[in-house]
Motif scaffolding. Structure first.
Motif, mmCIF file in Angstrom:
data_model
loop_
_atom_site.group_PDB
_atom_site.id
_atom_site.type_symbol
_atom_site.label_atom_id
_atom_site.label_comp_id
_atom_site.label_asym_id
_atom_site.label_seq_id
_atom_site.Cartn_x
_atom_site.Cartn_y
_atom_site.Cartn_z
ATOM 1 N N ALA A 27 35.139 -5.945 -29.646
ATOM 2 C CA ALA A 27 35.104 -4.608 -29.039
ATOM 3 C C ALA A 27 34.019 -4.507 -27.973
ATOM 4 O O ALA A 27 34.200 -3.857 -26.938
ATOM 5 C CB ALA A 27 34.882 -3.554 -30.120
ATOM 6 N N GLU A 28 32.886 -5.171 -28.197
ATOM 7 C CA GLU A 28 31.799 -5.144 -27.210
ATOM 8 C C GLU A 28 32.185 -5.901 -25.940
ATOM 9 O O GLU A 28 31.848 -5.471 -24.827
ATOM 10 C CB GLU A 28 30.531 -5.740 -27.830
ATOM 11 C CG GLU A 28 29.871 -4.851 -28.866
ATOM 12 C CD GLU A 28 28.713 -5.535 -29.572
ATOM 13 O OE1 GLU A 28 27.745 -4.834 -29.925
ATOM 14 O OE2 GLU A 28 28.783 -6.773 -29.774
ATOM 15 N N VAL A 29 32.900 -7.005 -26.098
ATOM 16 C CA VAL A 29 33.353 -7.749 -24.924
ATOM 17 C C VAL A 29 34.352 -6.918 -24.137
ATOM 18 O O VAL A 29 34.280 -6.812 -22.906
ATOM 19 C CB VAL A 29 33.977 -9.098 -25.330
ATOM 20 C CG1 VAL A 29 34.479 -9.847 -24.098
ATOM 21 C CG2 VAL A 29 32.969 -9.948 -26.092
ATOM 22 N N GLN A 30 35.285 -6.297 -24.850
ATOM 23 C CA GLN A 30 36.262 -5.439 -24.179
ATOM 24 C C GLN A 30 35.587 -4.319 -23.402
ATOM 25 O O GLN A 30 35.942 -4.047 -22.253
ATOM 26 C CB GLN A 30 37.225 -4.835 -25.202
ATOM 27 C CG GLN A 30 38.258 -5.792 -25.752
ATOM 28 C CD GLN A 30 39.340 -5.065 -26.538
ATOM 29 O OE1 GLN A 30 39.611 -3.881 -26.330
ATOM 30 N NE2 GLN A 30 39.980 -5.770 -27.455
ATOM 31 N N GLN A 31 34.598 -3.683 -24.033
ATOM 32 C CA GLN A 31 33.937 -2.559 -23.380
ATOM 33 C C GLN A 31 33.143 -3.007 -22.162
ATOM 34 O O GLN A 31 33.117 -2.315 -21.139
ATOM 35 C CB GLN A 31 33.008 -1.849 -24.379
ATOM 36 C CG GLN A 31 32.436 -0.537 -23.853
ATOM 37 C CD GLN A 31 33.515 0.477 -23.552
ATOM 38 O OE1 GLN A 31 34.385 0.736 -24.395
ATOM 39 N NE2 GLN A 31 33.471 1.068 -22.367
ATOM 40 N N GLN A 32 32.496 -4.160 -22.246
ATOM 41 C CA GLN A 32 31.721 -4.659 -21.112
ATOM 42 C C GLN A 32 32.625 -4.940 -19.920
ATOM 43 O O GLN A 32 32.292 -4.593 -18.772
ATOM 44 C CB GLN A 32 30.950 -5.920 -21.500
ATOM 45 C CG GLN A 32 29.953 -6.381 -20.438
ATOM 46 C CD GLN A 32 29.098 -7.536 -20.916
ATOM 47 O OE1 GLN A 32 29.601 -8.509 -21.467
ATOM 48 N NE2 GLN A 32 27.796 -7.429 -20.713
ATOM 49 N N VAL A 49 28.665 -14.833 -26.646
ATOM 50 C CA VAL A 49 29.645 -13.972 -27.300
ATOM 51 C C VAL A 49 29.836 -14.361 -28.763
ATOM 52 O O VAL A 49 29.809 -13.503 -29.663
ATOM 53 C CB VAL A 49 30.982 -14.026 -26.533
ATOM 54 C CG1 VAL A 49 32.120 -13.511 -27.401
ATOM 55 C CG2 VAL A 49 30.890 -13.215 -25.253
ATOM 56 N N SER A 54 42.493 -3.186 -24.227
ATOM 57 C CA SER A 54 42.308 -2.195 -25.292
ATOM 58 C C SER A 54 43.619 -1.745 -25.920
ATOM 59 O O SER A 54 43.617 -1.129 -26.992
ATOM 60 C CB SER A 54 41.567 -0.967 -24.748
ATOM 61 O OG SER A 54 42.391 -0.204 -23.877
ATOM 62 N N MET A 103 28.238 -11.031 -30.170
ATOM 63 C CA MET A 103 29.004 -9.920 -29.635
ATOM 64 C C MET A 103 30.336 -9.795 -30.373
ATOM 65 O O MET A 103 30.994 -10.789 -30.678
ATOM 66 C CB MET A 103 29.271 -10.106 -28.132
ATOM 67 C CG MET A 103 28.028 -10.021 -27.257
ATOM 68 S SD MET A 103 28.410 -10.195 -25.488
ATOM 69 C CE MET A 103 29.268 -8.638 -25.178
ATOM 70 N N SER A 104 30.715 -8.585 -30.629
ATOM 71 C CA SER A 104 32.003 -8.337 -31.269
ATOM 72 C C SER A 104 33.090 -8.300 -30.204
ATOM 73 O O SER A 104 32.812 -8.096 -29.015
ATOM 74 C CB SER A 104 31.977 -7.005 -32.010
ATOM 75 O OG SER A 104 31.894 -5.924 -31.083
ATOM 76 N N ASP A 138 33.776 -1.603 -18.494
ATOM 77 C CA ASP A 138 32.714 -0.944 -17.734
ATOM 78 C C ASP A 138 32.454 -1.629 -16.386
ATOM 79 O O ASP A 138 31.951 -0.993 -15.456
ATOM 80 C CB ASP A 138 31.418 -0.933 -18.546
ATOM 81 C CG ASP A 138 31.498 -0.010 -19.760
ATOM 82 O OD1 ASP A 138 32.406 0.838 -19.804
ATOM 83 O OD2 ASP A 138 30.648 -0.159 -20.665
#
Length: 424
Positions: free
Chosen positions: A40-45, A33, A66, A37-38, A48
């Motif tokens: 936002a990318e961690v949050q989205q992963q 991370v 979020s 990884m940003s 999902d």
């Protein structure tokens, strides 16, 4: 399933130290991370992955994150808190994780804090978990020494401090806003919402409070991906595995990490070994003391959030309290109401006055002093102390085992009143 949460947790074996944890892949997710990884990318992963909060609420974890204000203009500092209070009767899963693999929790907290750009984190620990406290302090010291905590973690420019806070042992502190008040040195009473903690939490700053089991899932999601985590589940309702437990007169009481969505029958018969010889299943609280009873008619219900709710209860913590046919339902529920009445913070009148009243009525019925009108009084309380009538969820949660006991075991209450004694 690779590296389940409990893979390295074995009775009689001490938890992995930092070197041992790293040898099993520990802190690889933090490196991944921080190097590419940003937030936002961690949050989205995580969003999902369909990871839902394992503390009982069952809300999508990534979605909860979020709601935290992000960007340069966001207020700070931000806080990440692990709720390790675990005061719910019948619940014992988080203790296993902290005592069996403390670095896993710390890594999960680092990743979660990075995802919301928090710079300070706390573990709010139940006072009685003294072994967990000792192990967590040692592991945090190791993490600081190795550069996983503190300033400029792994040369990334990201800073995070972590603190261990031991609570004084009040059930009310399991409610996230009461926990925040306790951390601030105030009386542990719940706060009005809105504002929600994600916007205005600890010391009025953006704060995320997550359960221990929830946080322990994060390193595995980051390492293996959202699709992998979702694929571990038997249910479309929620991704991943779940630590289920069973206590009571079963042959093998304990806790097991299993795919989300196993049935109640599988848990009781295959993993808990069925009822002890001479006892028959009468009812189950599927997720701790503040959930509605399920009965033998519900054995094929999937133990996920949607299915258990459709059956008339809540998954809660997923740690079942099993009631057998030799246990008095009135005495069983009275014991729970005595606990909840003691643990009320006293902030709102329905909870402060109503729970002791319920406890006294049940005690009189159990002693053979009950009256017919007591049944009406109990039904009335399940409505007046239900959702929407109290400041927080403590009293509505206390009413869940009572209202379901009246529904499924009403004849037992009537026998107490009619025969002027407990028939068990």
């Amino acid at each position: 399933m690779e590296r389940p949460l409990t893979e390295y947790i074995q009775p009689g074996r001490p938890p992995l130290d930092l070197k041992g944890y790293e040898m099993t892949g520990g802190y690889a997710a933090v490196r991944k991370v921080l190097r590419g990884m940003s937030p936002a990318e961690v949050q989205q992963q995580v969003r999902d992955s369909n990871l839902k909060g394992r503390g009982g609420a069952g809300f999508n974890t990534g979605m909860k994150w979020s709601f935290v204000p992000m960007g340069r203009d966001a207020p700070g500092p931000k806080y990440l808190i692990a709720n390790a209070d675990e005061m719910e009767p019948g619940t014992f899963k988080d203790r296993l994780l902290m005592e069996g693999n403390p670095h896993q929790l710390i890594e999960g907290m680092i990743l979660s804090a990075y995802a919301i750009q928090a710079s300070v984190s706390y573990i709010f620990l139940r006072w009685a978990y003294r072994q967990a406290a000792q192990l967590l302090r040692k592991s945090m010291e190791e993490a600081y020494a190795a550069g996983y905590l503190g300033r400029n973690i792994l040369g990334s420019g990201y800073n995070l401090d972590m603190h261990l806070h031991t609570g004084v042992g009040r059930y009310m502190c399991g409610e996230e806003t009461a926990l925040l008040n306790a951390l601030e040195g105030k009386r542990a009473t719940p706060r009005a919402k809105p504002p929600f903690p994600q916007v205005s939490g600890l010391f009025g700053k953006p704060t995320i409070v997550n359960n221990v089991e929830t946080l322990c899932c994060i390193p595995h999601i980051v390492n293996k991906g959202a699709a992998w985590f979702k694929g571990l589940s038997y249910s479309e309702d929620s991704g991943g595995t779940k630590i289920y437990g069973a206590s009571g007169k079963v042959k093998r009481p304990g806790a097991w990490e299993l795919p989300m969505g196993v049935t109640l029958r599988q848990l009781l018969e295959e993993h808990a070994g069925g009822m002890k010889d001479g006892f028959t299943l009468k009812g189950v609280l599927p997720g701790g003391a503040s959930t509605d009873f399920l009965t033998i008619d519900h054995l094929d219900v999937k133990m996920d959030y949607t299915s258990v709710a459709a059956a008339g209860s809540r998954l809660g913590t997923g740690t079942m309290v099993v009631m057998d046919d030799a246990t008095c339902p009135v005495g069983f529920v009275h014991n729970l109401q005595h606990f909840f009445a003691q643990e009320s913070c006293g902030w709102c009148t329905p909870c402060r006055e109503g729970l002791p009243w319920v406890e006294k009525i049940l005690l009189s019925i159990e002693r053979g002093e009950g009256r017919e009108e007591d049944m009406q009084l109990l039904h009335m309380h399940t409505r007046l102390l239900g959702p929407g009538n109290t400041f927080c969820a403590l009293a509505p949660g206390a009413m869940e085992p009572l209202q379901s006991a009246l529904k499924y075991f009403g004849e037992d209450f009537q026998r107490h009143i009619k025969n002027k004694k407990c028939p068990y």
